[in-house]
Motif scaffolding. Structure first.
Motif, short mmCIF file in Angstrom:
data_model
loop_
_atom_site.label_atom_id
_atom_site.label_comp_id
_atom_site.label_asym_id
_atom_site.label_seq_id
_atom_site.Cartn_x
_atom_site.Cartn_y
_atom_site.Cartn_z
N VAL A 23 66.67 60.57 -0.36
CA VAL A 23 66.03 61.50 0.58
C VAL A 23 66.64 62.89 0.44
O VAL A 23 65.92 63.89 0.44
CB VAL A 23 66.15 60.97 2.03
N ALA A 24 67.96 62.97 0.31
CA ALA A 24 68.61 64.28 0.15
C ALA A 24 68.13 64.96 -1.14
O ALA A 24 67.83 66.16 -1.14
CB ALA A 24 70.13 64.11 0.14
N GLY A 25 68.05 64.20 -2.22
CA GLY A 25 67.54 64.77 -3.47
C GLY A 25 66.09 65.19 -3.35
O GLY A 25 65.69 66.25 -3.85
N GLY A 26 65.29 64.38 -2.67
CA GLY A 26 63.88 64.72 -2.49
C GLY A 26 63.68 65.96 -1.65
O GLY A 26 62.82 66.80 -1.96
N VAL A 27 64.46 66.11 -0.60
CA VAL A 27 64.35 67.30 0.24
C VAL A 27 64.80 68.54 -0.54
O VAL A 27 64.17 69.60 -0.45
CB VAL A 27 65.16 67.13 1.55
N ALA A 28 65.86 68.39 -1.33
CA ALA A 28 66.31 69.52 -2.14
C ALA A 28 65.25 69.93 -3.16
O ALA A 28 64.98 71.13 -3.34
CB ALA A 28 67.62 69.16 -2.84
N ILE A 29 64.63 68.96 -3.79
CA ILE A 29 63.57 69.27 -4.76
C ILE A 29 62.37 69.87 -4.05
O ILE A 29 61.72 70.79 -4.56
CB ILE A 29 63.20 68.01 -5.56
N GLN A 45 52.54 74.56 7.20
CA GLN A 45 53.34 75.56 6.49
C GLN A 45 54.30 74.83 5.55
O GLN A 45 54.67 73.68 5.80
CB GLN A 45 54.13 76.40 7.50
N PRO A 46 54.74 75.47 4.48
CA PRO A 46 55.64 74.79 3.55
C PRO A 46 56.95 74.33 4.19
O PRO A 46 57.49 73.30 3.83
CB PRO A 46 55.92 75.85 2.49
N ARG A 47 57.47 75.08 5.13
CA ARG A 47 58.73 74.70 5.78
C ARG A 47 58.49 74.19 7.20
O ARG A 47 59.21 74.52 8.12
CB ARG A 47 59.68 75.88 5.79
N ASP A 48 57.49 73.35 7.36
CA ASP A 48 57.16 72.77 8.66
C ASP A 48 58.28 71.83 9.10
O ASP A 48 58.52 70.81 8.46
CB ASP A 48 55.83 72.03 8.56
N PRO A 49 58.98 72.14 10.20
CA PRO A 49 60.13 71.31 10.59
C PRO A 49 59.73 69.88 10.97
O PRO A 49 60.48 68.94 10.68
CB PRO A 49 60.73 72.04 11.79
N ALA A 50 58.58 69.70 11.59
CA ALA A 50 58.16 68.35 11.97
C ALA A 50 57.98 67.48 10.74
O ALA A 50 58.40 66.31 10.72
CB ALA A 50 56.88 68.40 12.78
N THR A 51 57.38 68.01 9.71
CA THR A 51 57.17 67.25 8.48
C THR A 51 58.50 66.99 7.76
O THR A 51 58.74 65.88 7.27
CB THR A 51 56.22 68.01 7.53
N ALA A 57 62.77 60.60 7.94
CA ALA A 57 63.08 59.57 8.94
C ALA A 57 62.29 58.30 8.68
O ALA A 57 62.84 57.19 8.78
CB ALA A 57 62.80 60.10 10.34
N VAL A 58 61.02 58.44 8.34
CA VAL A 58 60.19 57.26 8.05
C VAL A 58 60.70 56.57 6.78
O VAL A 58 60.78 55.34 6.73
CB VAL A 58 58.71 57.66 7.91
#
Length: 86
Positions: A23-29, A45-51, A57-58
């Motif tokens: 997940v950390a690698g995926g978020v960084a990418i 938006q690209p940086r949508d916090p909810a998404t 989390a899922v």
């Protein structure tokens, strides 16, 4: 000679460690590719916090559930039977 609960926690910790690393690698990418994907996103938006919070989390929850099934089965194995099998 580990107790069943120790086996469960060991296997779940290992699986969650791998999931968190993924997940950390995926978020960084995802952050690195956001400028390229800006045109492909509709209604967010690209940086949508909810998404950016909900999707990891899922994924972590699914990894936890997927790890619990074999870990519970491993808890029920008699250690002597496992040693004889090897």
């Amino acid at each position: 000679g580990a107790r069943p609960f120790q086996v469960l926690t060991m296997l779940v910790k290992h699986a969650l460690g791998l999931a968190l690393a993924g997940v950390a690698g995926g978020v960084a990418i995802a952050f690195a590719l956001m400028p390229l994907l800006r045109n492909q996103l509709y209604a967010i938006q690209p940086r949508d916090p909810a998404t950016l919070i909900a999707v990891p989390a899922v994924l972590i929850f699914v990894a936890l559930v997927a790890a619990l099934v074999p870990a519970r089965r491993a808890m029920q194995v008699n250690p002597l039977d496992a040693l004889r099998y090897e």
